[in-house]
Design an enzyme around this catalytic site. Structure first.
Site, PDB file in Angstrom:
ATOM      1  N   ALA A   1       0.827  -1.213   0.000  1.00 50.24           N
ATOM      2  CA  ALA A   1       0.000   0.000   0.000  1.00 50.24           C
ATOM      3  C   ALA A   1       0.863   1.265   0.000  1.00 50.24           C
ATOM      4  O   ALA A   1       2.035   1.238   0.378  1.00 50.24           O
ATOM      5  CB  ALA A   1      -0.908   0.015   1.229  1.00 50.24           C
ATOM      6  N   LYS A   2       0.252   2.359  -0.431  1.00 47.84           N
ATOM      7  CA  LYS A   2       0.846   3.694  -0.356  1.00 47.84           C
ATOM      8  C   LYS A   2      -0.085   4.565   0.471  1.00 47.84           C
ATOM      9  O   LYS A   2      -1.252   4.222   0.676  1.00 47.84           O
ATOM     10  CB  LYS A   2       0.996   4.312  -1.750  1.00 47.84           C
ATOM     11  CG  LYS A   2       1.950   3.584  -2.658  1.00 47.84           C
ATOM     12  CD  LYS A   2       2.012   4.269  -4.011  1.00 47.84           C
ATOM     13  CE  LYS A   2       2.938   3.537  -4.959  1.00 47.84           C
ATOM     14  NZ  LYS A   2       2.942   4.150  -6.295  1.00 47.84           N
ATOM     15  N   GLY A   3       0.416   5.699   0.906  1.00 49.10           N
ATOM     16  CA  GLY A   3      -0.415   6.621   1.672  1.00 49.10           C
ATOM     17  C   GLY A   3      -1.492   7.252   0.802  1.00 49.10           C
ATOM     18  O   GLY A   3      -1.263   7.578  -0.356  1.00 49.10           O
TER      19      GLY A   3
ATOM     20  N   GLY B   1      -3.614   9.990   2.091  1.00 49.35           N
ATOM     21  CA  GLY B   1      -4.136  11.017   2.990  1.00 49.35           C
ATOM     22  C   GLY B   1      -5.167  11.890   2.320  1.00 49.35           C
ATOM     23  O   GLY B   1      -6.341  11.584   2.286  1.00 49.35           O
ATOM     24  N   GLU B   2      -4.762  12.973   1.754  1.00 52.62           N
ATOM     25  CA  GLU B   2      -5.679  13.907   1.096  1.00 52.62           C
ATOM     26  C   GLU B   2      -5.177  14.268  -0.309  1.00 52.62           C
ATOM     27  O   GLU B   2      -5.134  15.438  -0.671  1.00 52.62           O
ATOM     28  CB  GLU B   2      -5.809  15.192   1.936  1.00 52.62           C
ATOM     29  CG  GLU B   2      -6.416  14.985   3.303  1.00 52.62           C
ATOM     30  CD  GLU B   2      -7.898  14.635   3.258  1.00 52.62           C
ATOM     31  OE1 GLU B   2      -8.579  14.971   2.273  1.00 52.62           O
ATOM     32  OE2 GLU B   2      -8.372  14.018   4.214  1.00 52.62           O
TER      33      GLU B   2
END
Length: 170
Positions: free
Chosen positions: A87-89, A91-92
């Site tokens: 997985a990768k981040g 966030g926004e």
């Protein structure tokens, strides 16, 4: 012609690595798109003499589900060797380009480049070269005791009624 901006559709495509929970990924993308829409079209802290005059959610306009256009949220999977389970981040990431994309769409549609967040009808008129006289005539206001900066931000005077009438136009 009116300076009103209507977003009819938002699309977000994000490389999330391995989508461990695809539905949560879509929800994160759509939440960020809604936040970016608010940054572009409705959200703005307003101050009068250093005091915030829109400190509540009733005054500080964030988009609701009824304000948001249809979304296409695309989860692009390209597993990351170093991320947990690939997985990768996420966030926004949808937040960063949304307001700029809306500004570019306005520019493509009418040739007016808005260099600030909150792309309102008044900021559009100001960037297009309209004077305060033009804006007040368009808004149906006889006189102005309120100052605008070059981006169309309102700096209210003690005349709250005038500020409210201008805000209704926005």
């Amino acid at each position: 012609e009116t300076g009103d901006v209507v977003v009819t559709k938002l699309v977000g495509a994000h490389d999330v690595g391995k989508a461990i929970n695809p539905i949560s990924c879509i929800a994160q993308i759509e939440g960020a798109l809604a936040t970016g829409l608010g940054y572009a079209l409705s959200e703005e802290l307003q101050y009068d003499g250093g005091e915030c005059i829109n400190p509540t959610l009733g005054d500080y306009k964030i988009p609701t589900a009824l304000d948001c256009p249809p979304y296409d949220s695309l989860v692009v999977e390209g597993p990351h060797d170093e991320g947990p389970y690939g997985a990768k981040g996420l966030g926004e990431p949808g937040l960063a380009p949304t307001a700029a994309a809306i500004a570019n769409a306005v520019y493509d549609a009418c040739g007016v480049r808005i260099h600030d967040l909150r792309h309102t009808a008044i900021s559009w008129w100001i960037q297009a070269g309209a004077t305060i006289k033009h804006v007040t005539e368009w808004a149906g206001i006889a006189s102005v005791t309120t100052a605008f900066d070059r981006y169309g931000h309102l700096y209210p005077s003690e005349d709250r009624d005038l500020a409210d009438r201008l805000d209704d136009v926005w």
